[in-house]
Motif scaffolding. Structure first.
Motif, mmCIF file in Angstrom:
data_model
loop_
_atom_site.group_PDB
_atom_site.id
_atom_site.type_symbol
_atom_site.label_atom_id
_atom_site.label_comp_id
_atom_site.label_asym_id
_atom_site.label_seq_id
_atom_site.Cartn_x
_atom_site.Cartn_y
_atom_site.Cartn_z
ATOM 1 N N SER A 135 0.853 -1.188 0.000
ATOM 2 C CA SER A 135 0.000 0.000 0.000
ATOM 3 C C SER A 135 0.886 1.234 0.000
ATOM 4 O O SER A 135 2.050 1.178 0.429
ATOM 5 C CB SER A 135 -0.924 0.026 1.223
ATOM 6 N N LEU A 136 0.344 2.346 -0.463
ATOM 7 C CA LEU A 136 1.102 3.593 -0.455
ATOM 8 C C LEU A 136 1.119 4.219 0.929
ATOM 9 O O LEU A 136 2.061 4.896 1.300
ATOM 10 C CB LEU A 136 0.506 4.581 -1.454
ATOM 11 N N LYS A 137 0.062 3.996 1.688
ATOM 12 C CA LYS A 137 -0.046 4.563 3.021
ATOM 13 C C LYS A 137 -0.466 3.474 3.997
ATOM 14 O O LYS A 137 -1.076 2.471 3.607
ATOM 15 C CB LYS A 137 -1.075 5.711 3.047
ATOM 16 N N GLY A 138 -0.134 3.681 5.266
ATOM 17 C CA GLY A 138 -0.585 2.762 6.286
ATOM 18 C C GLY A 138 -2.037 3.018 6.642
ATOM 19 O O GLY A 138 -2.664 3.973 6.187
ATOM 20 N N GLY A 139 -2.594 2.134 7.458
ATOM 21 C CA GLY A 139 -3.955 2.328 7.925
ATOM 22 C C GLY A 139 -5.044 1.911 6.969
ATOM 23 O O GLY A 139 -6.210 2.264 7.162
ATOM 24 N N LEU A 167 9.812 -3.135 7.645
ATOM 25 C CA LEU A 167 10.864 -3.133 8.655
ATOM 26 C C LEU A 167 10.837 -1.907 9.545
ATOM 27 O O LEU A 167 11.271 -1.961 10.704
ATOM 28 C CB LEU A 167 12.235 -3.246 7.973
ATOM 29 N N GLU A 168 10.356 -0.785 9.046
ATOM 30 C CA GLU A 168 10.358 0.437 9.846
ATOM 31 C C GLU A 168 9.088 0.593 10.669
ATOM 32 O O GLU A 168 9.012 1.480 11.531
ATOM 33 C CB GLU A 168 10.581 1.648 8.941
ATOM 34 N N ALA A 169 8.107 -0.226 10.413
ATOM 35 C CA ALA A 169 6.884 -0.233 11.224
ATOM 36 C C ALA A 169 6.470 -1.681 11.431
ATOM 37 O O ALA A 169 5.401 -2.115 10.997
ATOM 38 C CB ALA A 169 5.776 0.563 10.541
ATOM 39 N N PRO A 170 7.340 -2.475 12.084
ATOM 40 C CA PRO A 170 7.077 -3.915 12.204
ATOM 41 C C PRO A 170 5.781 -4.186 12.948
ATOM 42 O O PRO A 170 5.477 -3.535 13.946
ATOM 43 C CB PRO A 170 8.294 -4.426 12.975
ATOM 44 N N GLY A 171 5.013 -5.166 12.429
ATOM 45 C CA GLY A 171 3.710 -5.413 13.034
ATOM 46 C C GLY A 171 3.311 -6.866 13.152
ATOM 47 O O GLY A 171 2.613 -7.251 14.081
ATOM 48 N N LEU A 172 3.718 -7.699 12.204
ATOM 49 C CA LEU A 172 3.234 -9.079 12.194
ATOM 50 C C LEU A 172 3.642 -9.836 13.450
ATOM 51 O O LEU A 172 2.884 -10.668 13.953
ATOM 52 C CB LEU A 172 3.735 -9.810 10.949
ATOM 53 N N ASP A 276 3.291 -24.008 1.609
ATOM 54 C CA ASP A 276 2.444 -24.096 0.414
ATOM 55 C C ASP A 276 2.220 -22.728 -0.210
ATOM 56 O O ASP A 276 1.935 -22.621 -1.404
ATOM 57 C CB ASP A 276 1.087 -24.713 0.772
ATOM 58 N N VAL A 277 2.318 -21.700 0.599
ATOM 59 C CA VAL A 277 2.122 -20.333 0.108
ATOM 60 C C VAL A 277 2.880 -19.389 1.031
ATOM 61 O O VAL A 277 3.010 -19.647 2.235
ATOM 62 C CB VAL A 277 0.616 -19.968 0.038
ATOM 63 N N VAL A 278 3.395 -18.287 0.459
ATOM 64 C CA VAL A 278 4.143 -17.283 1.211
ATOM 65 C C VAL A 278 3.446 -15.932 1.036
ATOM 66 O O VAL A 278 3.192 -15.504 -0.091
ATOM 67 C CB VAL A 278 5.599 -17.178 0.723
ATOM 68 N N LEU A 279 3.160 -15.268 2.154
ATOM 69 C CA LEU A 279 2.536 -13.952 2.128
ATOM 70 C C LEU A 279 3.534 -12.940 2.674
ATOM 71 O O LEU A 279 4.095 -13.126 3.760
ATOM 72 C CB LEU A 279 1.256 -13.935 2.961
ATOM 73 N N ILE A 280 3.759 -11.862 1.919
ATOM 74 C CA ILE A 280 4.812 -10.890 2.219
ATOM 75 C C ILE A 280 4.181 -9.539 2.512
ATOM 76 O O ILE A 280 3.444 -8.988 1.681
ATOM 77 C CB ILE A 280 5.777 -10.771 1.020
ATOM 78 N N ASP A 281 4.463 -9.005 3.691
ATOM 79 C CA ASP A 281 3.951 -7.689 4.064
ATOM 80 C C ASP A 281 4.987 -6.638 3.687
ATOM 81 O O ASP A 281 6.074 -6.572 4.269
ATOM 82 C CB ASP A 281 3.672 -7.645 5.571
ATOM 83 N N SER A 282 4.660 -5.820 2.701
ATOM 84 C CA SER A 282 5.589 -4.804 2.208
ATOM 85 C C SER A 282 5.505 -3.544 3.053
ATOM 86 O O SER A 282 4.469 -3.242 3.648
ATOM 87 C CB SER A 282 5.258 -4.455 0.758
ATOM 88 N N ARG A 283 6.584 -2.804 3.077
ATOM 89 C CA ARG A 283 6.530 -1.465 3.663
ATOM 90 C C ARG A 283 5.620 -0.596 2.803
ATOM 91 O O ARG A 283 5.593 -0.712 1.581
ATOM 92 C CB ARG A 283 7.928 -0.862 3.707
ATOM 93 N N ALA A 284 4.870 0.300 3.449
ATOM 94 C CA ALA A 284 4.062 1.269 2.715
ATOM 95 C C ALA A 284 4.968 2.322 2.074
ATOM 96 O O ALA A 284 6.063 2.598 2.557
ATOM 97 C CB ALA A 284 3.062 1.929 3.651
ATOM 98 N N GLY A 285 4.481 2.901 0.974
ATOM 99 C CA GLY A 285 5.226 3.964 0.316
ATOM 100 C C GLY A 285 6.205 3.446 -0.716
ATOM 101 O O GLY A 285 6.351 2.242 -0.919
#
Length: 449
Positions: A135-139, A167-172, A276-285
């Motif tokens: 996403s471009l922005k968080g939230g 990495l700059e807003a770690p959440g998982l 079986d599947v990998v889900l990757i949480d990208s940094r926003a922006g």
């Protein structure tokens, strides 16, 4: 002539080249934008030297502060330090006043945005399906959508790996792992150790020590590789120092950028865990880490957006950058890497008018930036779609607005009411995504019921 700005420099250089060398084939030239933004032009060795000398002053004058100097702004390949090796360097393609320009970008950071997408095919068999959530922005509910789909897949018997690249807003880690269940290390730790080829980096991958199973799925395999582990939690003063080094290029061989290092980490985790599947949480922006998640992990990419002017402006910048790749990556039909992209209408209003408004804006943007021009003589491989084609990248998957998820903590808030909200809010999204990524192998529970 008014002073030259960053945006003026490349068009002015192209205009000067047209005047000085009207017969030049631009496919044989290389434009180089150095780390400060100054523009160099390199010509074939067959170019007449006297013509080059005559053109240098006018080019330097046109570029002003963006000229690297009278003697080095315009040269032949043999006169550069790299010589003909420049022809082998990665480049992006910019359309300048109808001319396609091959541009070599010299950057301290952001190099991954200039590298060709790493795609092994429409659905690679060399690794499990990967999905990047961007996403471009968080939230906007990006991470919530990721962890809920991962939880659903794991509950249905899939082995799922969630990788936190925000990495700059770690959440998982905090959302899926109680403090006592966190692994010792996370992605930031591994990147810092890997930078200096520390044996600690290799040791992390043996167990592996940067993965833990989330208790959200009691009997299933929901693996989480968080951005940080217990070591950083115990010594928080060192986190930002490690983070600064996580983005640096390693000194292996000719150098390994952020994306290449993350890809190597991901491959090792897949070998160890066999997900079986990998889900990757990208940094926003539009940071360097986002380039890795969008372009270089051979993943399907979900582009989360809300219907706001600031979001559409940001996606215009992103798609314009991706359009430069479309000129240099030969792909057609099912192999076209652009088919891996898909918009997501997040926090959507539950009205037909709202959906049509979002889709119309998305279509206009993709048509302007990334879709091919549709011409009558073009064959079926033209990358273009009808506005209402639900298979098109611009046509969104939809996640409805629901206040239940504004401050949602899955470790504490999962109850009967939350499960009902998950089904109504995310069910259709999960079903469509399961069919898109896993096809006939999609879990039966993901039918939006």
């Amino acid at each position: 002539m008014p002073p030259c700005s960053f945006d003026d420099a490349l068009p002015r250089a192209v205009a000067q080249l047209r005047r000085a060398f009207p017969d030049a084939g631009f496919a044989d030239l290389r434009f180089i934008r150095d780390m400060n933004g100054r523009v160099h032009v390199v010509l074939p060795d067959a170019t007449d030297q006297s013509a080059i000398l005559d053109a240098r002053a006018a080019l330097a004058d046109a570029l002003g502060a963006y000229s690297p100097g009278l003697d080095v702004g315009l040269m032949r390949f043999s006169e550069t330090l790299s010589g003909s090796a420049l022809l082998e360097e990665p480049f992006v393609v910019e359309a300048i006043d109808g001319t396609l320009v091959k541009l070599i970008e010299r950057r301290v950071v952001g190099k991954d945005w200039t590298q060709a997408p790493g795609v092994d095919g429409p659905r690679s068999t060399t690794h499990p399906p990967r999905v990047s959530f961007f996403s471009l922005k968080g939230g906007v509910g990006r991470s919530t959508a990721l962890l809920l789909w991962g939880r659903e897949l794991a509950a249905e018997g899939k082995r799922v790996l969630l990788l936190d690249l925000d990495l700059e807003a770690p959440g998982l880690g905090a959302q899926l792992l109680p403090p006592g269940d966190r692994p010792a290390f996370g992605v930031v730790d591994w990147l810092a150790e890997d930078l200096v080829a520390s044996p600690v980096a290799e040791a992390m991958l043996v167990e592996p020590e940067l993965v833990a199973r989330s208790p959200l799925v009691e009997d299933g395999y929901l693996y989480v590789t968080p951005a940080t582990g217990t070591r950083s939690m115990q010594q928080p003063g060192g986190f930002i120092a490690k983070l600064a080094r996580a983005y640096l290029e390693s000194d292996r061989g000719e150098g390994e950028g952020f994306a290449a290092r993350v890809r190597r980490l991901l491959q090792r985790l897949e070998q160890a865990l066999e997900p079986d599947v990998v889900l990757i949480d990208s940094r926003a922006g539009l940071h360097e880490t986002a380039a890795a998640a969008i372009l270089h992990l051979d993943a399907d990419v979900l582009l989360f957006a809300t219907d706001q002017p600031t979001v559409w402006e940001g996606y215009r910048y992103l798609l314009a950058q991706l359009a430069q790749m479309a000129h240099i990556v030969p792909a057609s039909g099912d192999d076209d890497w652009r088919l891996r992209l898909k918009m997501v209408y997040a926090k959507a209003a539950k009205t037909k008018v709202a959906l049509e408004s979002f889709r119309s804006k998305a279509y206009s943007l993709w048509l302007e930036q990334l879709y091919d021009e549709q011409r009558p003589e073009d064959g079926p491989d033209v990358f273009n779609f009808a506005e209402t084609d639900d298979a098109a990248p611009h046509d969104p998957l939809v996640i409805l607005q629901n206040p239940v998820f504004e401050q949602f903590n899955p470790l504490e808030d999962l109850n009967e009411a939350a499960e009902a909200a998950i089904s109504s809010t995310f069910g259709p999204f999960m079903a469509a995504l399961g069919e898109r990524v896993l096809g006939d192998d999609a879990p039966g529970a993901l039918d939006g019921g």
